[in-house]
Design an enzyme around this catalytic site. Structure first.
Site, PDB file in Angstrom:
ATOM      1  N   GLU A   1     -20.300 -59.759 -39.255  1.00  0.00           N
ATOM      2  CA  GLU A   1     -20.517 -59.465 -40.677  1.00  0.00           C
ATOM      3  C   GLU A   1     -21.638 -58.440 -40.824  1.00  0.00           C
ATOM      4  OE1 GLU A   1     -21.289 -63.127 -42.721  1.00  0.00           O
ATOM      5  OE2 GLU A   1     -19.261 -63.890 -42.384  1.00  0.00           O
TER       6      GLU A   1
ATOM      7  N   ARG B   1       8.470 -35.841 -39.994  1.00  0.00           N
ATOM      8  CA  ARG B   1       7.695 -36.940 -39.412  1.00  0.00           C
ATOM      9  C   ARG B   1       8.607 -38.139 -39.180  1.00  0.00           C
ATOM     10  NH1 ARG B   1       2.729 -38.446 -38.344  1.00  0.00           N
ATOM     11  NH2 ARG B   1       1.566 -36.742 -39.310  1.00  0.00           N
TER      12      ARG B   1
ATOM     13  N   ASP C   1      -4.881 -27.190 -42.321  1.00  0.00           N
ATOM     14  CA  ASP C   1      -4.398 -28.528 -42.694  1.00  0.00           C
ATOM     15  C   ASP C   1      -5.562 -29.298 -43.312  1.00  0.00           C
ATOM     16  OD1 ASP C   1      -2.636 -30.604 -43.012  1.00  0.00           O
ATOM     17  OD2 ASP C   1      -1.959 -30.610 -40.937  1.00  0.00           O
TER      18      ASP C   1
ATOM     19  N   LYS D   1       8.131 -29.231 -40.722  1.00  0.00           N
ATOM     20  CA  LYS D   1       7.738 -30.420 -39.944  1.00  0.00           C
ATOM     21  C   LYS D   1       8.495 -31.644 -40.439  1.00  0.00           C
ATOM     22  CE  LYS D   1       3.937 -33.207 -40.663  1.00  0.00           C
ATOM     23  NZ  LYS D   1       2.530 -33.502 -40.850  1.00  0.00           N
TER      24      LYS D   1
ATOM     25  N   HIS E   1      -6.311 -36.206 -49.467  1.00  0.00           N
ATOM     26  CA  HIS E   1      -5.003 -35.880 -48.889  1.00  0.00           C
ATOM     27  C   HIS E   1      -4.026 -35.445 -49.981  1.00  0.00           C
ATOM     28  CE1 HIS E   1      -1.616 -35.825 -46.311  1.00  0.00           C
ATOM     29  NE2 HIS E   1      -1.017 -36.783 -46.979  1.00  0.00           N
TER      30      HIS E   1
END
Ligand code: R5P
Length: 315
Positions: free
Chosen positions: A40, A197, A222, A195, A131
């Protein structure tokens, strides 16, 4: 200079926090963080922060869950210590790729993570190159979303690469918008790698749209390099199409799994990344160049504190 502005760092990236402090001319707030024998996390803030405008600096990079939990606990400590406002400064926001239900019976963990941060007591979030920009909407508090592009482009501008020889390459269709922004600042032609995936670690790249590539200097942008599969797959395609030199650039160098091995074996002249995530000596390949986000984050913190425009930084 700054009234009641307090910078506090978790254990994820104290070097970046210190650089931000240097930019602002502030030393970091006193905090103790430790692990109990059972794992913890314990936190104690060793200075008065009552009424302060606190900025907690903690990217949620690997170890993701440890760093995230530590951030939540720090937020709770600040809230209970009567901070006036708490901003979670998250240069890299982990779990961002789990931002939608792309098949049945899966979670939207980016939303869950945002809920945890807000419910812990964060009043604002400051982050870089999410993202997907719409993740901002997962937080029910204001989000200042910074772009690393100007910092990364500055690095390439200093290399004085001839614009008539450049081709700016998007390694997948999700990065096209970002690539267009770099193209606008650096010049050159546009190319996009197709691309597909198949899993978290398996991608396949074959086709290339745009160009020309033959004899050109290729710059691939990227948002992140995690296992390196996407970027090295794109590098191989660009090489097959005859690029003379290949540069790779990403904001977030997560570099997990076989990334270092994959990048080390690829025909890449330089790998340019930001310091949103700390790199270990093992990850520091000889061709990696790290550019600092500290001035950008420091300036944004100053502007948030003074209620000045943050978007002004990108106008
Ligand atoms: C994908 O949408 C992202 O922009 C990156 O291309 C990807 O997440 C990188 O992952 P990896 O390095 O594991 O291929």
């Amino acid at each position: 200079m700054y009234d009641h502005l307090t910078l506090i760092s978790g254990r994820a990236h104290p070097k970046l926090a210190n650089e931000i402090g240097d930019y602002l001319g502030l030393s970091l707030g006193a905090i103790e963080i430790w692990n109990f024998p059972d794992g913890e996390i314990g936190v104690k803030i060793n200075q008065n922060i009552r009424g302060c405008d606190v900025f907690l600096i903690q990217p949620t990079c690997p170890p993701v869950n440890e760093n995230l939990m530590e951030l939540l606990i720090m937020i709770d400590a600040c809230k209970r210590a009567s901070a006036a406002r708490i901003t979670a400064v998250i240069p890299y926001f982990g779990y961002a790729r789990q931002d939608r239900k792309d098949s049945g019976r899966v979670p939207i963990t980016a939303k869950l993570t945002a809920n945890l941060i807000v419910n812990a007591g964060a009043d604002r979030v400051l982050t870089v190159d999410l993202h997907a920009a719409q993740i901002q909407g997962f937080f029910d508090v204001p989000v200042d979303h910074l772009y690393s592009a100007p910092v990364l482009d500055d690095y390439f501008k200093k290399l004085n690469l001839p614009a008539d020889k450049l081709v700016i390459v998007s390694p997948d269709e999700g990065s096209i918008k970002r690539t267009l922004q770099h193209l606008q600042h650096l010049g050159g032609e546009l190319a996009i790698v197709d691309k597909r995936r198949f899993s978290a670690t398996q991608t396949k790249q074959a086709h290339l749209i745009g160009g020309p590539i033959d004899g050109r200097i290729a710059l691939l942008f990227d948002d992140m390099i995690t296992t390196g599969g996407s970027i090295t797959g794109a590098v191989n395609v660009v090489q097959q199409f005859g690029a003379a030199e290949i540069y790779v650039c990403a904001t977030h160098p997560v570099l997990c799994g076989k990334a270092v091995e994959n990048l080390g074996a690829a025909p890449i002249k330089e790998i340019v990344v930001s310091n949103s995530i700390p790199l270990s000596p093992q990850q520091m390949l000889p061709n990696i160049r790290v550019v600092s986000l500290a001035p950008l984050l420091g300036e944004a913190i100053k502007r948030i504190h003074k209620n000045e425009s943050v978007s002004y930084l990108f106008d």
